[in-house]
Design a protein around this motif. Structure first.
Motif, short mmCIF file in Angstrom:
data_model
loop_
_atom_site.label_atom_id
_atom_site.label_comp_id
_atom_site.label_asym_id
_atom_site.label_seq_id
_atom_site.Cartn_x
_atom_site.Cartn_y
_atom_site.Cartn_z
N LEU A 1 -2.61 2.42 -1.34
CA LEU A 1 -2.54 3.49 -0.34
C LEU A 1 -1.13 3.56 0.23
O LEU A 1 -0.55 4.64 0.36
CB LEU A 1 -3.56 3.26 0.79
CG LEU A 1 -5.01 3.57 0.43
CD1 LEU A 1 -5.95 3.11 1.55
CD2 LEU A 1 -5.20 5.06 0.15
N TRP B 1 -5.88 6.74 3.98
CA TRP B 1 -6.77 7.34 2.99
C TRP B 1 -7.12 8.79 3.34
O TRP B 1 -7.02 9.69 2.50
CB TRP B 1 -8.00 6.44 2.91
CG TRP B 1 -9.25 7.00 2.30
CD1 TRP B 1 -10.34 7.46 2.98
CD2 TRP B 1 -9.57 7.07 0.91
NE1 TRP B 1 -11.31 7.83 2.10
CE2 TRP B 1 -10.87 7.60 0.82
CE3 TRP B 1 -8.89 6.73 -0.24
CZ2 TRP B 1 -11.50 7.80 -0.40
CZ3 TRP B 1 -9.53 6.94 -1.46
CH2 TRP B 1 -10.81 7.47 -1.54
N LYS C 1 -7.86 11.38 0.43
CA LYS C 1 -8.73 10.57 -0.43
C LYS C 1 -8.24 10.47 -1.89
O LYS C 1 -8.94 10.88 -2.81
CB LYS C 1 -10.14 11.13 -0.38
CG LYS C 1 -10.68 11.33 1.03
CD LYS C 1 -12.09 11.88 1.04
CE LYS C 1 -12.49 12.48 2.38
NZ LYS C 1 -12.02 11.77 3.57
N ASN D 1 -12.15 2.36 -3.52
CA ASN D 1 -12.58 2.99 -2.26
C ASN D 1 -12.97 1.92 -1.24
O ASN D 1 -12.85 0.73 -1.51
CB ASN D 1 -13.68 4.03 -2.51
CG ASN D 1 -15.02 3.40 -2.79
OD1 ASN D 1 -15.22 2.20 -2.61
ND2 ASN D 1 -15.95 4.20 -3.27
#
Ligand SMILES: [Mn+2]
Ligand SMILES: [Mn+2]
Ligand SMILES: [Mn+2]
Ligand SMILES: [Mn+2]
Lengths: 222, 222
Positions: free
Chosen positions: A79, A115, A120, A132
């Motif tokens: 991320l 995120w 996403k 995830n």
DNA sequence: CTATTTTTTTAAGCTTACTTAAATCTTAAA
DNA sequence: TTTAAGATTTAAGTAAGCTTAAAAAAATAG
């Protein structure tokens, strides 16, 4: 969880999913830049905490609990990489270097904010899948390494995995980017060289680099 | 530099610039949540590294070298706070909590990228001055705490300093923001209460909070 | 299958960053 | 000025995360 432990678990996870790398303490040790003895010792300690499956002289494996932790660290790493790349236009190497530190200083809440802000994302700028929040991650095994690709086929680059700056410089200098199409010209198997054609030019890539370039076949030339 | 050392130096720096706080090992210890013994020991070690001036039983002080390090950590902290606030709209408390971790995982290069991206900010969202890359920082002493303000004067809030979530909740609930104008109605000195008027409403603020609210006088009512 | 090389493990030891408990010093009250 | 309370320092000990050197096991070559 200390960053030593996080890095240890993360490395086991990655090596388990990157064939051609074993997970014995020695491999993990050299990846982390610590002694074999330190890795063996860490393995023993983490098996007591039920994070690692450790039997003397056998490759290391993660328990479900250990894997959950590894995946959250990897999630944070990727991320940050995605964020730094998009926001500051940092290089593929630089985002990795910075994410390597930030991943250990990131709360779950912070990860969630990244995120959502990034809408996403499923992949980071290297083409690595982002787990995830539940630890689910797209299989990392549906692509192959350029080193093992077939002659005369056309491939698309889907992933560039390395922590070596020279590798990324090489990619940049040769238009090797995620999404680039390359034709495999010839495998010099004995010398571990792969010749490809990209944008009209032909280049020969040594194993050290071709092993880091993941591709998917997009066309079969008979 | 370990994060223990960075936090230690940072705390000494802040306490030196926040009157009404001494810098004896005990104060530093309780701010950091460690024992007095640990703080004394750290002081001794850092004085060997020429980062802290330490004489038994005396308050701690930073050497020029120690101050330089402290200022760079504070710079990183406040740059992250500014960045998180602007980019993700996180609360005044939340940015502090996250920056407290990120500050130790931030390269000088990363700090520079943040600084440029934010367009060279001089203050963070709490009104804290951001040291520049050379360690130069605007004086932190040209404002006073609401607790010590004069009755019947009009002030502007310039800084809200705390690591307590309840404090920031209190500020938000009462429109106490950087830039807000407040009139000092009355100081109940014995009981350490400060009564102010803000946007028509009058509120009484206890010392625990009024000591964290920094103001500048903008009008003198005779 | 044996011998040699390589790897892994064990052992002993170090540094950092803490802890608690005891000793010592400072400070403030009587 | 003496004393007692309160801080600070010293001492002793612990856990994490390393190291090097040795012993033991596994892998490889002949
Ligand atoms: Mn990376
Ligand atoms: Mn990546
Ligand atoms: Mn802060
Ligand atoms: Mn701040």
């Amino acid at each position: 969880m200390s960053s030593s432990i996080e890095n240890f678990l993360k490395t086991i996870y990655c090596f388990c999913n990157l064939e051609a790398r074993d997970t014995k303490p020695g491999s993990i040790a050299s990846a982390l830049g610590i002694s074999n003895a330190a890795a063996t010792d860490m393995a023993r300690k983490l098996s007591e905490k039920n994070l690692v499956v450790y039997q003397k002289y056998r490759p290391l494996n993660l328990t479900p609990k250990g894997e959950r932790i590894a995946l959250q660290v990897i999630r944070k790493h990727r991320l940050w990489e995605t964020f730094l790349y998009r926001t500051f236009n940092m290089s593929l190497h630089e985002i990795h270097v910075e994410a390597e530190k930030l991943e250990h200083a990131t709360s779950d809440r912070m990860a969630d904010i990244l995120w959502n802000y990034l809408e996403k994302p499923n992949f980071d700028p290297h083409g690595d899948p982002i787990p995830n929040v539940f630890g689910f991650v797209d299989s990392e095994k549906d692509s192959l390494v350029l080193f093992k690709a077939e002659e005369s086929q056309i491939y698309k680059i889907v992933r560039l995995v390395s922590d070596d700056e020279e590798f990324y410089n090489f990619c940049q200098d040769n238009q090797l980017e995620i999404g680039s199409e390359v034709q495999l010209v010839k495998q010099y198997a004995n010398n571990k060289l792969t010749e490809i054609a990209i944008q009209g030019r032909q280049i020969i890539i040594p194993k050290e680099f071709s092993n880091n370039i993941y591709v998917k076949k997009i066309k079969t030339i008979i």
